[in-house]
Motif scaffolding. Structure first.
Motif, PDB file in Angstrom:
ATOM      1  N   PHE A  39       0.841  -1.199   0.000  1.00  0.00           N
ATOM      2  CA  PHE A  39       0.000   0.000   0.000  1.00  0.00           C
ATOM      3  C   PHE A  39       0.876   1.249   0.000  1.00  0.00           C
ATOM      4  O   PHE A  39       1.999   1.200   0.495  1.00  0.00           O
ATOM      5  CB  PHE A  39      -0.901   0.010   1.246  1.00  0.00           C
ATOM      6  CG  PHE A  39      -1.872  -1.123   1.251  1.00  0.00           C
ATOM      7  CD1 PHE A  39      -3.069  -1.039   0.544  1.00  0.00           C
ATOM      8  CD2 PHE A  39      -1.586  -2.285   1.939  1.00  0.00           C
ATOM      9  CE1 PHE A  39      -3.969  -2.084   0.540  1.00  0.00           C
ATOM     10  CE2 PHE A  39      -2.479  -3.345   1.934  1.00  0.00           C
ATOM     11  CZ  PHE A  39      -3.673  -3.247   1.234  1.00  0.00           C
ATOM     12  N   PRO A  40       0.467   2.383  -0.537  1.00  0.00           N
ATOM     13  CA  PRO A  40      -0.863   2.576  -1.133  1.00  0.00           C
ATOM     14  C   PRO A  40      -0.983   1.997  -2.547  1.00  0.00           C
ATOM     15  O   PRO A  40      -2.081   1.837  -3.039  1.00  0.00           O
ATOM     16  CB  PRO A  40      -1.019   4.105  -1.168  1.00  0.00           C
ATOM     17  CG  PRO A  40       0.381   4.604  -1.290  1.00  0.00           C
ATOM     18  CD  PRO A  40       1.229   3.650  -0.509  1.00  0.00           C
ATOM     19  N   GLY A  51      -1.889  -1.594  -3.845  1.00  0.00           N
ATOM     20  CA  GLY A  51      -3.058  -1.725  -2.981  1.00  0.00           C
ATOM     21  C   GLY A  51      -3.588  -3.135  -2.859  1.00  0.00           C
ATOM     22  O   GLY A  51      -4.766  -3.384  -3.080  1.00  0.00           O
TER      23      GLY A  51
END
Ligand code: SF4
Ligand code: SF4
Length: 101
Positions: A7-8, A11
């Motif tokens: 993450f981000p 994801g």
């Protein structure tokens, strides 16, 4: 088993698991990791706890046990599949069931 959060971006969670590649057995200086029926197992009678196998594992799934400093690895017991509440782990003879998705 090791779960890596990515993450981000991108994801998602990446699962790292022992695929019984045998690299740990190749690097062990005292041949304490033995192959039997397709599963690599640590012979604790022979192991000298040098952790060479821990360093060499490409998936970083050879762990060190806190209680006695000895290495430990997956022996395909299936306990992880039994406890997963989302059935994200299944026992399969296929190499990669996610292929083709
Ligand atoms: S513990 Fe790591 S090096 Fe050993 S067989 Fe499993 S994936 Fe390969
Ligand atoms: S920690 Fe034990 S099993 Fe791992 S490489 Fe060293 S002697 Fe072999």
């Amino acid at each position: 088993m090791r779960i890596e959060g990515l993450f981000p971006s991108p994801g998602h969670y990446q699962i790292h698991f022992c695929d019984q590649c045998g690299i740990c057995a190749e690097v062990c200086p005292v041949e304490a990791i033995e192959l039997k029926d397709g599963i690599y197992r640590i012979n604790e009678e022979e192991c000298i706890a040098c952790h060479e196998c821990v360093e060499a594992c490409p998936q970083s799934v050879m762990i060190i046990k806190g209680e006695d400093d000895m290495p430990a690895k997956c022996v395909l017991c299936g306990e992880c599949a039994a406890v997963c509440p989302r059935e994200a782990i299944i026992i399969s003879k296929e190499k990669n069931i996610a292929e083709g998705k």
